[in-house]
Design an enzyme around this catalytic site. Structure first.
Site, PDB file in Angstrom:
ATOM      1  N   HIS A 122      49.716  14.319  50.165  1.00  0.00           N
ATOM      2  CA  HIS A 122      49.690  12.956  50.706  1.00  0.00           C
ATOM      3  C   HIS A 122      51.091  12.336  50.738  1.00  0.00           C
ATOM      4  O   HIS A 122      51.407  11.447  49.954  1.00  0.00           O
ATOM      5  CB  HIS A 122      48.731  12.114  49.856  1.00  0.00           C
ATOM      6  CG  HIS A 122      48.511  10.719  50.360  1.00  0.00           C
ATOM      7  ND1 HIS A 122      48.646  10.341  51.682  1.00  0.00           N
ATOM      8  CD2 HIS A 122      48.136   9.573  49.700  1.00  0.00           C
ATOM      9  CE1 HIS A 122      48.386   9.049  51.806  1.00  0.00           C
ATOM     10  NE2 HIS A 122      48.081   8.558  50.628  1.00  0.00           N
ATOM     11  N   CYS A 148      49.690   3.493  53.446  1.00  0.00           N
ATOM     12  CA  CYS A 148      49.319   4.899  53.631  1.00  0.00           C
ATOM     13  C   CYS A 148      48.717   5.161  55.002  1.00  0.00           C
ATOM     14  O   CYS A 148      48.401   6.302  55.334  1.00  0.00           O
ATOM     15  CB  CYS A 148      48.364   5.334  52.526  1.00  0.00           C
ATOM     16  SG  CYS A 148      49.104   5.136  50.898  1.00  0.00           S
TER      17      CYS A 148
END
Lengths: 386, 386
Positions: free
Chosen positions: A334, A85
Site C-alpha cells: 500500500h 490513500c
C-alpha cells in the site's frame, strides 16, 4: 462526454526499496506503461499524478512537475492530485475527465509514494493527516486506532469475528503469492493472523496493510482512437467519487462508509450495471475490517454478512466475486498515492487476460474501490473491455 | 468542449490570521462565493481545491474532504490539487475541464493556505519543497536564493537594476492600498525597498512576497446556463499549463521561464488573442524579479525590457497593461495554495467593474499567470465577459 479507454498499464515492484527514490519508482512504472500502450512519449499530452504525503515523506511537493521532468516529458502539463490513500484514484478521475472533455486525446495517470525514508512514527503522523488532524490525530488516534473503532462496532452490531477478518488477510496473501509485483508473496493462515499480536485491538499486525514504496501508471486514450494503439483497450465505463465527514465522530453510522455507497451508485449508474454484474474487484483493504465494509457497501454482500462471506470463501479467486486479486493492500502492498492506480492496473490485466495464475475466468466488469482516510473520500471505477 | 463561465467569486481577507484556522478561511471564502453566484449549496456538484503544503504547515492532508465537510457539502466529490504556488490555478483548470467535459454543470473551485502556524524556518523548508528537494533545498537553496540567481542573470544580461525591480513592489503596494482584502495597504517608495535589507542579494525584504493566511473561491458553471444565475458571467476563454525542469540547474535559460511562454501560447491560442489584446493581468510576483520575467515571457514587453517598463510606469493602473491590480503577491499577500484562485477572483471583479478605486478602464481580456516553484509549473488563464 467522450468515452475514455485505458491502452497501457504498469506497476513497479512494490516493497521496501531502500535503493530507489520516488523519482526512480515513477520512471519505472511510467516508462513501462508508455511502452505497454504502444505510444511514444511525445504522444502523451498531459500527466495526472497521485501522491498523498510526499511533503512529509521526502520533503518534496510539486510532484507533478517532478514527474514530467524525470520522465523527460516537459513542457506538457503535469498535475498532482491528493485525497489521502485515494490519491491515485482521484488522479485517474481527473485524467479521465480531461480526456472526456476533449482537451486531450492521450494522457498518462500515475500514482506513487516513497514511504520508507522516515521512521514508523513519522509515517504514522504523515498518514494521520488523512484523518482529522485537530480532532483525531492530535488526540492520538492513528489509523489502526480509527479502523479498530470501526471493527469494534461491526463486531458488536453483527457478530463479526476476528477470525472472519483474518480470513480476508489469508485470502489476500494467497492472491498475492501469485503476483510477482506483490510486496508479500508468502501464504498465511488464520492462526498466523490470530497470533500476530494486537496493533490496536481487535486489529492485529496481519490485519494491517504495510508501509510500501511503489508506483503505478496507466495511459488513457479517447475511446474512438484507442484501437489504433491497443488490441484490447479497457473502457472506463463508470467513475464515481463521494465525500463524508473527515472525522469518525461526525458519521451517522460506524458500520458503513457512506461515501463508498454513494461513489458506487454513481459508477454503477454510469456503467449501466448493478453489483451483481461485477465478477471481480480491487477493494480498499487498508485493514481487514475495511475489506468487509467494502464488500458490503459496494453491494456484493448484505450489510452484516461480509465477515461470513469472507470466512465462507465467497470472495476467493473465481468464487462469487473475486476480491483483491492482486493481493490487495494487505499483500500487494500500500504505497498510499499509488494504490488507486495499481487497482486499475490489476483490472486492466485481468480484463486483458494477462493475470496468469490469478486470472479470473468469465470476467466482464471489474470494479476498483479506493478510500481516503477512514472513509472521507471514496472513489469507485467500473472497467470493462472496450 | 463546452464553454465554462465563472458566476461567483470571493476571497477572505489576506493576512496573518492567528485566530483563524484553514477551515475558517475556506468557509469564509467558499460561502461568500456561493452567495455571490446566487446558487444554493445543493447546486454545487463537485469541489476542486488547491493547497500546497498543508501536510507541513498544519499536519493535515486530505484537504478536499476537509473542505467538503466544513462547507457542509458532503457527499459531493471534493478533490485537492497541488502544484506548489500554482496549486490554485491547477485546481481551477481541473474544475474547468470537469465542467467542460459535461460531467458537472456547476462546481466550486477554492484555494487556501494557512502558513502562520509554523516558524519562518519551517515555512522556508515547506516552501522549498516546491523546488528540487534533493538538488536545491537539501543544499541550502531556499526560494529567495533561487530567485536571486534569476535576478543576477537578468541584471548581468540586460542591465536590469535593483531600482527597476523595486518599481514593481512600489506599484504593487500602490495597487494594494486600494484593495480592502490586501495584506499590506501601505504605500512604499523605491528608497524604502532599496533600504529594506538584503534577504538574498540582490533581493531585499521588500522585493519578496510575504507569508500569508488566506483563501479564495470561484463558482464555475456551464456556459449556456451561466446567465440563469449571474448577470455578468466571466468566461474562461483560454487555459494553458506547462512544465519545465524542477531544478534551475537543468534550465536552458535563466532569463526566461519557458513554462510561462508555453502556457501563455496555449491560452492565447484557445482565446484567439495575442498579448496585445490583454489590458490587465495578475502575474506571479513572488519576488519582484518574477514580475519582470512574467511581463516579458507573457509577451507584454520585449525580453530584457521588463525592468525598464516597470520603471517607466508602463505597468501601473490604466497604463499600457495594468499589472497586479490586486496588489499582487507582494502586497495582496501570497497564501501559496490560494494565490492562483485569488488572481482569478481579481479578474472577475475587474471584468464585472467591481474593482472600485483600482478599476481598469476599457477592459476586455484579463490574464492570470501563476507559477509553481522557480518555474517548473506555469498556468495561464484568459478571462473575458461571457
Amino acid at each position: 462526454m467522450r468515452k475514455v479507454s485505458i491502452i497501457g498499464a504498469a506497476i513497479s515492484k512494490f516493497g521496501e526499496h531502500w535503493e530507489k527514490s520516488l523519482r526512480d519508482l515513477i520512471v519505472e512504472a511510467g516508462t513501462k506503461a508508455v511502452v505497454d500502450a504502444g505510444v511514444e512519449g511525445k504522444d502523451i499530452q498531459a500527466i495526472y499524478g497521485g501522491t498523498m504525503a510526499s511533503g512529509r515523506f521526502i520533503g518534496q511537493e510539486h510532484i507533478g512537475a517532478l514527474i514530467a521532468d524525470h520522465l523527460g516529458m516537459n513542457p506538457i502539463a503535469s498535475t498532482r492530485l491528493e485525497a489521502a490513500c485515494a490519491s491515485g484514484s482521484v488522479a485517474l478521475r481527473a485524467g479521465y475527465l480531461a480526456v472526456a472533455s476533449g482537451m486531450y486525446d492521450i494522457v498518462a495517470v500515475g500514482g506513487v509514494e516513497k514511504m520508507t525514508e522516515v521512521s514508523t512514527e513519522e509515517a504514522a503522523i504523515a498518514l494521520g493527516g488523512a484523518g482529522d488532524q485537530e480532532w483525531e490525530l492530535f488526540m492520538g488516534a492513528t489509523f489502526p486506532a480509527l479502523y479498530a473503532l470501526l471493527a469494534r462496532r461491526h463486531m458488536e452490531q453483527f457478530g463479526t469475528t476476528e477470525e472472519q477478518m483474518a480470513a480476508c488477510s489469508v485470502k489476500n496473501h494467497d492472491n498475492g503469492s501469485k503476483n510477482e509485483y506483490a510486496q508479500f508473496r508468502n501464504k498465511i493462515t488464520v492462526d498466523d493472523v490470530m497470533n500476530s499480536g494486537y496493533i490496536s485491538e481487535p486489529l492485529k499486525l496481519l490485519d494491517c496493510s504495510p508501509i510500501t514504496d511503489g508506483a503505478a501508471a496507466v495511459i488513457l486514450c479517447a475511446g474512438d482512437k484507442a484501437k489504433k494503439f491497443c488490441d484490447a483497450p479497457v473502457e472506463i465505463a463508470g467513475s464515481g467519487q463521494a465525500s463524508d465527514s473527515i472525522a469518525l465522530a461526525q458519521r451517522k453510522s460506524l458500520t458503513e462508509l457512506s461515501a463508498t455507497k454513494e461513489a458506487a451508485k454513481q459508477a454503477y449508474t454510469q456503467a449501466g450495471i448493478t453489483a451483481k454484474d461485477v465478477q471481480a474487484a480491487e477493494v480498499h483493504d487498508c485493514f481487514s475490517i475495511a475489506e468487509i465494509l467494502a464488500i458490503e457497501d459496494l453491494g456484493f454482500f448484505k450489510k452484516g454478512y461480509g465477515g461470513k462471506a469472507a470466512e465462507d470463501g465467497e470472495t476467493v479467486l473465481n468464487s462469487q466475486v473475486s476480491i483483491n486479486t492482486s493481493g490487495g493492500l494487505k499483500a500487494c502492498g500500500h504505497p498510499v498515492g499509488a494504490t488507486g492506480v495499481k487497482q486499475v492496473v490489476e483490472g486492466v490485466w485481468q480484463l486483458q487476460e494477462k493475470a496468469g495464475a490469478r486470472q479470473v475466468v468469465g470476467l466482464k466488469n471489474f470494479l476498483t474501490h479506493n478510500v481516503g482516510g477512514s472513509g472521507a473520500t471514496a472513489v469507485v471505477h467500473v472497467l470493462r473491455r472496450a
